[in-house]
Design an enzyme around this catalytic site. Structure first.
Site, PDB file in Angstrom:
ATOM      1  N   LYS A   1       0.835  -1.212   0.000  1.00 32.96           N
ATOM      2  CA  LYS A   1       0.000   0.000   0.000  1.00 32.96           C
ATOM      3  C   LYS A   1       0.871   1.264   0.000  1.00 32.96           C
ATOM      4  O   LYS A   1       2.098   1.172   0.195  1.00 32.96           O
ATOM      5  CB  LYS A   1      -0.916  -0.025   1.224  1.00 32.96           C
ATOM      6  CG  LYS A   1      -0.164   0.002   2.551  1.00 32.96           C
ATOM      7  CD  LYS A   1      -1.080  -0.322   3.732  1.00 32.96           C
ATOM      8  CE  LYS A   1      -0.297  -0.317   5.032  1.00 32.96           C
ATOM      9  NZ  LYS A   1      -1.114  -0.739   6.170  1.00 32.96           N
TER      10      LYS A   1
ATOM     11  N   ARG B   1     -10.769  -0.310  14.354  1.00 36.34           N
ATOM     12  CA  ARG B   1     -10.411   0.547  13.231  1.00 36.34           C
ATOM     13  C   ARG B   1     -11.183   0.097  11.987  1.00 36.34           C
ATOM     14  O   ARG B   1     -12.060   0.798  11.527  1.00 36.34           O
ATOM     15  CB  ARG B   1      -8.891   0.505  13.014  1.00 36.34           C
ATOM     16  CG  ARG B   1      -8.405   1.514  12.015  1.00 36.34           C
ATOM     17  CD  ARG B   1      -6.905   1.460  11.814  1.00 36.34           C
ATOM     18  NE  ARG B   1      -6.468   0.232  11.163  1.00 36.34           N
ATOM     19  CZ  ARG B   1      -5.239   0.038  10.675  1.00 36.34           C
ATOM     20  NH1 ARG B   1      -4.315   0.992  10.786  1.00 36.34           N
ATOM     21  NH2 ARG B   1      -4.921  -1.101  10.098  1.00 36.34           N
TER      22      ARG B   1
ATOM     23  N   TYR C   1      18.037  30.260   7.690  1.00 35.92           N
ATOM     24  CA  TYR C   1      16.899  31.061   8.146  1.00 35.92           C
ATOM     25  C   TYR C   1      16.903  31.212   9.663  1.00 35.92           C
ATOM     26  O   TYR C   1      17.163  30.252  10.393  1.00 35.92           O
ATOM     27  CB  TYR C   1      15.583  30.376   7.767  1.00 35.92           C
ATOM     28  CG  TYR C   1      15.173  30.524   6.328  1.00 35.92           C
ATOM     29  CD1 TYR C   1      14.953  31.777   5.751  1.00 35.92           C
ATOM     30  CD2 TYR C   1      14.971  29.390   5.546  1.00 35.92           C
ATOM     31  CE1 TYR C   1      14.545  31.887   4.431  1.00 35.92           C
ATOM     32  CE2 TYR C   1      14.555  29.496   4.222  1.00 35.92           C
ATOM     33  CZ  TYR C   1      14.348  30.750   3.670  1.00 35.92           C
ATOM     34  OH  TYR C   1      13.944  30.858   2.376  1.00 35.92           O
TER      35      TYR C   1
ATOM     36  N   MET D   1      13.136  24.691   2.307  1.00 31.98           N
ATOM     37  CA  MET D   1      12.262  23.901   1.434  1.00 31.98           C
ATOM     38  C   MET D   1      13.052  22.976   0.519  1.00 31.98           C
ATOM     39  O   MET D   1      12.705  21.808   0.344  1.00 31.98           O
ATOM     40  CB  MET D   1      11.376  24.828   0.594  1.00 31.98           C
ATOM     41  CG  MET D   1      10.374  24.064  -0.248  1.00 31.98           C
ATOM     42  SD  MET D   1       9.444  25.129  -1.371  1.00 31.98           S
ATOM     43  CE  MET D   1       8.489  26.099  -0.221  1.00 31.98           C
TER      44      MET D   1
HETATM   45  C1  LIG Z   1      -0.389  -1.754   6.786  1.00 28.39           C
HETATM   46  C2  LIG Z   1      -1.058  -3.035   7.132  1.00 28.39           C
HETATM   47  C3  LIG Z   1      -0.330  -4.239   7.127  1.00 28.39           C
HETATM   48  C4  LIG Z   1       1.169  -4.267   7.013  1.00 28.39           C
HETATM   49  O1  LIG Z   1       1.683  -3.848   8.253  1.00 28.39           O
HETATM   50  P1  LIG Z   1       3.238  -3.750   8.587  1.00 28.39           P
HETATM   51  O2  LIG Z   1       3.267  -3.346  10.011  1.00 28.39           O
HETATM   52  O3  LIG Z   1       3.779  -2.680   7.678  1.00 28.39           O
HETATM   53  O4  LIG Z   1       3.849  -5.060   8.324  1.00 28.39           O
HETATM   54  C5  LIG Z   1      -1.036  -5.416   7.325  1.00 28.39           C
HETATM   55  N1  LIG Z   1      -2.376  -5.401   7.533  1.00 28.39           N
HETATM   56  C6  LIG Z   1      -3.095  -4.265   7.567  1.00 28.39           C
HETATM   57  C7  LIG Z   1      -4.559  -4.329   7.815  1.00 28.39           C
HETATM   58  C8  LIG Z   1      -2.468  -3.051   7.375  1.00 28.39           C
HETATM   59  O5  LIG Z   1      -3.184  -1.914   7.427  1.00 28.39           O
END
Ligand SMILES: *Cc1c(COP(=O)(O)O)cnc(C)c1O
Length: 345
Positions: free
Chosen positions: A35, A130, A244, A292
């Protein structure tokens, strides 16, 4: 060229996948979470490399992310969507052949109405509150769902970065209560759970961060190396200021390099006066504020002016930067800027 180079070591990524795969028994499948554009490293490149290493199943957060992964791995390997089936997703889910992990009765209804013969999985809430169906909701829906042949049932651990946390056992218990005896493949573990041992593995683990070299997989090989070009080097006399707000005043005569990256590249301004870059094995502290597009670095210790300096590399990983900022490596990785040249090896 003033473009900083983010080197992504795909063989280290593959080695990390193999090392996590070796944590579980042969019958357990090790999938890959790609992801957020492959944790900022490029979902297509990352998924392609992991498929070559042996990953046979992938996970993304939202349906749109599945498109790049599908293009990279070909038509056959399954890709799951943690966010499930949202309004308007049907076409992408069908065209890219993605498997939504349905999180609620609303998503289940939407899925069965809009894509009645399309595969799906179920996400259950085992305590994190969640995503996923609640135990009571699942109890009332399980019969209908199981008749439709779900592909996978999963849940997610809230505290797997802390193996001693009592929440892990509580969630394991809750997940087992909801799923024991069902004839459907199950998954509970991400990276942390994969490292906690076989009780947490079920049929499939789905690590993310460990693949990319981050904690809690402390044995991981580093995957990212960030090399930033020097634009200009100058002498700064004792008592002069740098950057800065005059937040740095030279305590003695110094040699200062200005390099081509800044907070627009994900180098947080909160690192001002607090982080060190590296010229090979020589530490070179950041002086003054992060701008930046620029950083000013103390290179007094070097015999010759450098051409580049490293922010991420063998001496400093994403978790080291995260510690300074009181955050986690995940946030550093996914915040790596779009301006870097991403070079894969
Ligand atoms: C992001 C995520 C993972 C992977 O988690 P890591 O801690 O990066 O290994 C697995 N399952 C769900 C539901 C996630 O949101």
């Amino acid at each position: 060229m003033a473009q900083a180079v983010l080197r992504i070591d795909l063989s280290a990524l593959q080695a990390n996948w193999r090392a996590l795969d070796a944590q579980s028994e042969g019958s357990v499948q090790t999938a890959a979470t790609v992801k957020a554009n492959g944790y900022g490293l490029g979902a297509g490149h990352v998924a392609h490399a992991l498929a070559h290493a042996g990953a046979r199943r992938f996970f993304v957060a939202i349906a749109e992310e599945g498109l790049a992964v599908r293009a990279a791995i070909g038509p056959d390997l399954p890709i799951h969507v943690y966010g499930g089936h949202m309004e308007g997703d049907a076409r992408i889910l069908r065209d890219a052949n993605l498997i939504p992990m349905l999180n609620s009765v609303e998503q289940l209804t939407r899925h069965l109405e809009s894509l009645p013969d399309h595969p799906f999985g179920i996400q259950l809430d085992s305590g994190m509150n969640r995503l996923g169906m609640e135990p009571a909701e699942w109890a009332s829906l399980a019969e209908i769902v199981l008749a439709q042949g779900p592909d996978l049932i999963m849940s997610h651990l809230a505290c797997a970065d802390d193996p001693d946390h009592p929440m892990n056992a509580q969630q394991l218990h809750s997940f087992r209560q909801m799923t024991d005896g069902l004839d459907v493949p199950r998954s509970l573990a991400a990276t942390g759970g994969a490292l906690m041992g076989p009780e947490f593995h079920f049929d499939l683990t789905r690590p993310g961060i460990g693949l990319y070299g981050g904690a809690p997989f402390t044995a991981a090989q580093p995957v990212v190396h960030l090399q930033i070009p020097v634009i200009q080097v100058r002498d700064v006399a004792q008592g002069e200021s740098v950057g800065y707000g005059n937040t740095f005043i030279a305590p003695h005569d110094m040699r200062v390099a200005t390099i081509a990256a800044g907070y627009a590249d994900g180098i947080h301004r909160a690192l001002s006066n607090r982080v060190t870059l590296w010229a090979g094995d020589v530490p070179c502290p950041l002086l003054g504020r992060v701008s930046m597009d620029l950083l000013t670095i103390d290179v007094t210790a070097l015999p010759d002016d450098p051409e580049t300096l490293d922010l991420l590399g063998p001496h400093q990983g994403v978790d080291d930067i995260a510690d300074i900022l009181d955050t986690i490596g995940y946030e550093i990785l996914t915040g790596l800027g779009q301006r870097y040249a991403r070079v894969y090896s």
